[in-house]
Design a protein around this motif. Structure first.
Motif, PDB file in Angstrom:
ATOM      1  N   ALA A  75       0.837  -1.211   0.000  1.00 50.64           N
ATOM      2  CA  ALA A  75       0.000   0.000   0.000  1.00 50.64           C
ATOM      3  C   ALA A  75       0.867   1.255   0.000  1.00 50.64           C
ATOM      4  O   ALA A  75       0.552   2.239  -0.681  1.00 50.64           O
ATOM      5  CB  ALA A  75      -0.929  -0.019   1.213  1.00 50.64           C
ATOM      6  N   ALA A  76       1.985   1.232   0.746  1.00 52.03           N
ATOM      7  CA  ALA A  76       2.868   2.404   0.816  1.00 52.03           C
ATOM      8  C   ALA A  76       3.514   2.674  -0.549  1.00 52.03           C
ATOM      9  O   ALA A  76       3.650   3.822  -0.968  1.00 52.03           O
ATOM     10  CB  ALA A  76       3.942   2.181   1.883  1.00 52.03           C
ATOM     11  N   ILE A  77       3.893   1.603  -1.242  1.00 53.15           N
ATOM     12  CA  ILE A  77       4.490   1.790  -2.578  1.00 53.15           C
ATOM     13  C   ILE A  77       3.419   2.296  -3.546  1.00 53.15           C
ATOM     14  O   ILE A  77       3.635   3.266  -4.274  1.00 53.15           O
ATOM     15  CB  ILE A  77       5.134   0.476  -3.092  1.00 53.15           C
ATOM     16  CG1 ILE A  77       6.273   0.024  -2.173  1.00 53.15           C
ATOM     17  CG2 ILE A  77       5.642   0.657  -4.517  1.00 53.15           C
ATOM     18  CD1 ILE A  77       6.773  -1.394  -2.443  1.00 53.15           C
ATOM     19  N   GLN A  78       2.261   1.636  -3.497  1.00 51.57           N
ATOM     20  CA  GLN A  78       1.172   2.017  -4.425  1.00 51.57           C
ATOM     21  C   GLN A  78       0.753   3.472  -4.233  1.00 51.57           C
ATOM     22  O   GLN A  78       0.527   4.184  -5.214  1.00 51.57           O
ATOM     23  CB  GLN A  78      -0.042   1.128  -4.202  1.00 51.57           C
ATOM     24  CG  GLN A  78      -0.025  -0.094  -5.087  1.00 51.57           C
ATOM     25  CD  GLN A  78      -1.340  -0.845  -5.005  1.00 51.57           C
ATOM     26  OE1 GLN A  78      -1.886  -1.033  -3.913  1.00 51.57           O
ATOM     27  NE2 GLN A  78      -1.831  -1.266  -6.146  1.00 51.57           N
ATOM     28  N   ALA A  79       0.713   3.895  -2.983  1.00 48.96           N
ATOM     29  CA  ALA A  79       0.277   5.268  -2.692  1.00 48.96           C
ATOM     30  C   ALA A  79       1.266   6.296  -3.244  1.00 48.96           C
ATOM     31  O   ALA A  79       0.916   7.442  -3.483  1.00 48.96           O
ATOM     32  CB  ALA A  79       0.118   5.452  -1.187  1.00 48.96           C
ATOM     33  N   ALA A  80       2.513   5.870  -3.442  1.00 47.94           N
ATOM     34  CA  ALA A  80       3.539   6.789  -3.930  1.00 47.94           C
ATOM     35  C   ALA A  80       3.700   6.740  -5.446  1.00 47.94           C
ATOM     36  O   ALA A  80       4.521   7.468  -6.012  1.00 47.94           O
ATOM     37  CB  ALA A  80       4.873   6.466  -3.239  1.00 47.94           C
ATOM     38  N   LEU A  81       2.956   5.867  -6.126  1.00 41.94           N
ATOM     39  CA  LEU A  81       3.111   5.739  -7.586  1.00 41.94           C
ATOM     40  C   LEU A  81       2.581   6.966  -8.318  1.00 41.94           C
ATOM     41  O   LEU A  81       1.601   7.565  -7.875  1.00 41.94           O
ATOM     42  CB  LEU A  81       2.362   4.490  -8.082  1.00 41.94           C
ATOM     43  CG  LEU A  81       3.009   3.128  -7.800  1.00 41.94           C
ATOM     44  CD1 LEU A  81       2.076   1.998  -8.242  1.00 41.94           C
ATOM     45  CD2 LEU A  81       4.364   2.993  -8.481  1.00 41.94           C
TER      46      LEU A  81
END
Ligand code: AMP
Ligand code: ZN
Length: 138
Positions: A132-138
């Protein structure tokens, strides 16, 4: 070009290298410290670093050459496989801060082993949280 950058100097012809491919934008030459003999580096002639600061068309051209070199290692050196590796930052093991792809011919019995120490997520939630943290930063 940066005067202190060794890969800029190689691209400019100011430092020697054993070149295997060059075109207007891209250069490939042998790594002086091969993991396996025939280990090549593919670089843009222009100085870019890290990968996140490199324009996508430059990356697309580099990757086309990476593919070409990998195929030539399989056909010309009879490699059984090829590793493609690219490091960003000292924490990732990068020594030369000019974007480069390592293209390494591999053989079934070449004796090289990556220290690939796979870990485990203790809780499935941790995996979800990181995703979720990676996805939120995409
Ligand atoms: P990296 O750790 O991804 O930055 O890798 C840098 C690579 O550049 C290493 O594998 C070095 O052996 C290689 N290298 C450093 N200087 C030269 C040079 N003058 N010619 C060819 N390869 C080089
Ligand atoms: Zn450079």
């Amino acid at each position: 070009m940066s005067a202190e950058c060794i890969f800029c100097r190689i691209a400019a012809g100011a430092l020697p290298a054993v070149k295997i491919y060059e075109d207007a934008d891209t250069l490939a030459f042998l790594d002086i410290g091969p993991i396996v003999k025939g280990h090549a580096l593919v670089i843009p002639r222009q100085h870019y670093d890290p990968i996140t600061q490199t324009p996508e068309p430059v990356l697309a051209r580099l990757m086309a050459v990476v593919k070409k070199i990998a195929q030539a290692q399989m056909n010309g050196l009879r490699a059984d496989g090829v590793n493609v590796i690219q490091a960003n930052g000292a924490a990732a093991g990068q020594m030369v801060p000019h974007l480069h792809f390592h293209v390494i011919p591999r053989y079934r019995a070449d004796g090289h082993h990556w220290n690939w120490a796979a870990k485990k997520y203790e809780q499935p939630e941790e995996m979800q949280r990181l995703a979720a943290a990676i996805q939120a930063a995409l």
